[in-house]
Design an enzyme around this catalytic site. Structure first.
Site, PDB file in Angstrom:
ATOM      1  N   GLU A 227       1.024  -1.221   0.060  1.00 26.96           N
ATOM      2  CA  GLU A 227       0.009   0.005  -0.107  1.00 26.96           C
ATOM      3  C   GLU A 227       0.850   1.154  -0.139  1.00 26.96           C
ATOM      4  O   GLU A 227       1.325   1.550   1.081  1.00 26.96           O
ATOM      5  CB  GLU A 227      -0.792  -0.041   1.124  1.00 26.96           C
ATOM      6  N   LEU A 228       0.889   1.761  -1.096  1.00 27.10           N
ATOM      7  CA  LEU A 228       2.085   2.657  -1.328  1.00 27.10           C
ATOM      8  C   LEU A 228       1.433   4.435  -1.472  1.00 27.10           C
ATOM      9  O   LEU A 228       0.201   4.371  -1.330  1.00 27.10           O
ATOM     10  CB  LEU A 228       2.913   2.318  -2.574  1.00 27.10           C
ATOM     11  N   CYS A 261      -1.470   9.141   2.673  1.00 27.58           N
ATOM     12  CA  CYS A 261      -1.375   8.556   1.224  1.00 27.58           C
ATOM     13  C   CYS A 261      -2.576   8.921   0.388  1.00 27.58           C
ATOM     14  O   CYS A 261      -2.651   8.971  -0.860  1.00 27.58           O
ATOM     15  CB  CYS A 261      -0.979   7.023   1.190  1.00 27.58           C
ATOM     16  N   GLU A 358       4.072  13.151  -5.214  1.00 28.63           N
ATOM     17  CA  GLU A 358       3.482  13.116  -4.177  1.00 28.63           C
ATOM     18  C   GLU A 358       3.892  14.011  -2.977  1.00 28.63           C
ATOM     19  O   GLU A 358       5.071  14.066  -2.511  1.00 28.63           O
ATOM     20  CB  GLU A 358       3.453  11.765  -3.195  1.00 28.63           C
TER      21      GLU A 358
END
Length: 455
Positions: A227-228, A261, A358
């Site tokens: 889960e990035l 995230c 990001e």
């Protein structure tokens, strides 16, 4: 390992690292506990998980205060996090027996088939600091329900939260060592991944770190769930309710101090409503109160570490150097604490960090689109694909766009949300693979065993 209050820069606690032998002994003890736990019924496991949920509620204020001290989130956000964790325990305990129940199938040749979901062993989780309780609970509770043992390597800055969670599990009746916190460094972590008693690895973090962990696990044929990160896009379509859009896009960007995230990060606004949205959004972001995360009136607390704030500011400066404009914020505050103001960048375009990467902090990237179709194109113009949102008065059309066109794992229509126990959580592309929540997490690390019998 040392923890620090990011609002004051005061040292909280120091914890000794495990020796190599202590780390292996902890793994072996977890495996021994698993050998007993695996034979518990789903219902028996569920009863203990329900008790964990209640224990989390009993110690909510204590745990919330600790999380806020360790990583700086607003105290109310910390309380909400504990409520979410308790809800995950409740839902998993209730749904688990059905999700994991044996399935019988009639085979074409007249035989009978049985599919049973057997636990596989110790699952190793490498988790980040931004949700000290939730990140660990998310994978741990699902795997405990499935009958596995769980190891946790938490981020150094929230070591105390990891240890408190272990204590809560055991106080609720979970067998000792079944959920074990590993105080280890990166080299020891690699050794753990390679060990024969570790049967699966799950990791939450950046795409760069995820690639390294997945490669290390792949060397040893260990299954992984990743889960990035992401730069989630929220589309403000031509028919959007601008009050809903502004409220949603502020909450989506600054929630958890902008360090999530699945935060809203890129705001893609159609030309028809662009000027009106930007006017309202700049005012709302400019009004966000930066300060002490324990105070009710604070809208935005500090970032979790000094280096994270520096990286964010560098990304802002690099974006400006390549043509972006700072419309609100963007200045590093003086004084104690790793604070960074709510910031809005406009004139965001490809080639800038604000568009391509990001930004893990309270910085919003506003991008103008020609129309709804162009907005959808820009949203998908990303190597990431964790979450995203659509703001539109036509929910049926938004649902169709989400279903057929949005290349991401989760889509929120006319609202922002973090996670829901009943719904799968995970992404595509550089945002990783595998799913947690919604029952999916319970079957990621099990052996779907096929048993056939004569007809």
């Amino acid at each position: 390992m040392t923890t620090t209050n990011p609002a004051t820069e005061e040292t909280l606690e120091t914890y000794p690292l495990m020796t190599d032998q202590e780390a292996i002994s902890a793994l072996e003890a977890c495996h021994a506990a698993f050998e007993q736990w695996r034979h518990k019924s789903h219902e028996a496991r569920g009863e203990i998980l329900k008790a964990v949920g209640q224990k989390l509620r009993d110690r909510k204020e204590e745990f919330a205060q600790l999380m806020t001290r360790e990583m700086g989130k607003r105290l109310q956000d910390s309380r909400d996090e504990i409520d979410l964790c308790a809800g995950i325990c409740d839902w998993t305990a209730k749904a688990g027996p059905d999700v994991l129940a044996d399935e019988e199938r009639s085979l074409q040749d007249g035989r009978k088939g049985v599919i049973t979901y057997s636990p596989i062993g110790v699952i190793y989780g490498i988790q980040p600091w931004n949700f000290p309780a939730y990140q660990a609970v998310r994978y741990a509770v699902a795997n405990l329900m499935a009958g596995n043992g769980v190891l946790l390597k938490h981020a150094e800055i929230c070591t105390g939260s990891g240890l408190m969670l272990r204590d809560i599990f055991e106080e609720a009746g979970l067998p000792k060592n079944l959920f074990t916190v590993m105080l280890i460094d990166h080299d020891q972590s690699d050794d753990l991944i390679a060990h024969k008693l570790v049967r699966g690895v799950t990791m939450t973090g950046s795409a760069t770190s995820g690639s390294k962990i997945a490669a290390k696990a792949g060397e040893h044929l260990k299954k992984t769930v990743m889960e990035l990160g992401s730069n989630d896009a929220y589309l403000v379509l031509e028919d959007a309710d601008l009050d809903v859009a502004i409220k949603t896009c502020v909450a989506g960007r600054i929630y958890n101090n902008g360090q999530t995230c699945v935060n809203a990060k890129r705001f893609i606004v159609t030309d028809k409503v662009y000027d009106a949205f930007v006017d309202g959004y700049l005012k709302a972001m400019g009004d966000v109160t930066l300060g002490d995360p324990t105070k009710d009136e604070t809208g935005l607390g500090p970032m979790a570490r000094k280096d994270l704030r520096e990286t964010l500011h560098e990304q802002v400066e690099q974006s400006v150097a390549k043509g972006a404009k700072i419309a609100v914020g963007g200045e590093m505050p003086d004084g104690k604490g790793y604070f960074y103001p709510a910031t809005v960048l406009t004139e965001v375009a490809p080639g800038q960090p604000a568009y391509d990467d990001e930004l893990f902090g309270p910085v919003a990237s506003v991008i103008r689109a020609k129309d709804d179709e162009d907005a959808m194109r820009i949203a998908n113009d990303s190597r990431f694909g964790l979450g995203g949102g659509i703001i539109s008065k036509d929910e049926d059309r938004a649902r169709t766009l989400a279903k057929e066109h949005f290349d991401t794992g989760m889509v929120f229509i006319n609202h922002f949300n973090l996670a829901t126990p009943e719904m799968p959580f995970g992404g595509v592309k550089d945002s990783g693979y595998g799913r947690e929540h919604g029952g999916f997490g319970m079957t990621e690390f099990v052996n779907a065993k096929a048993i056939t019998l004569p007809g």
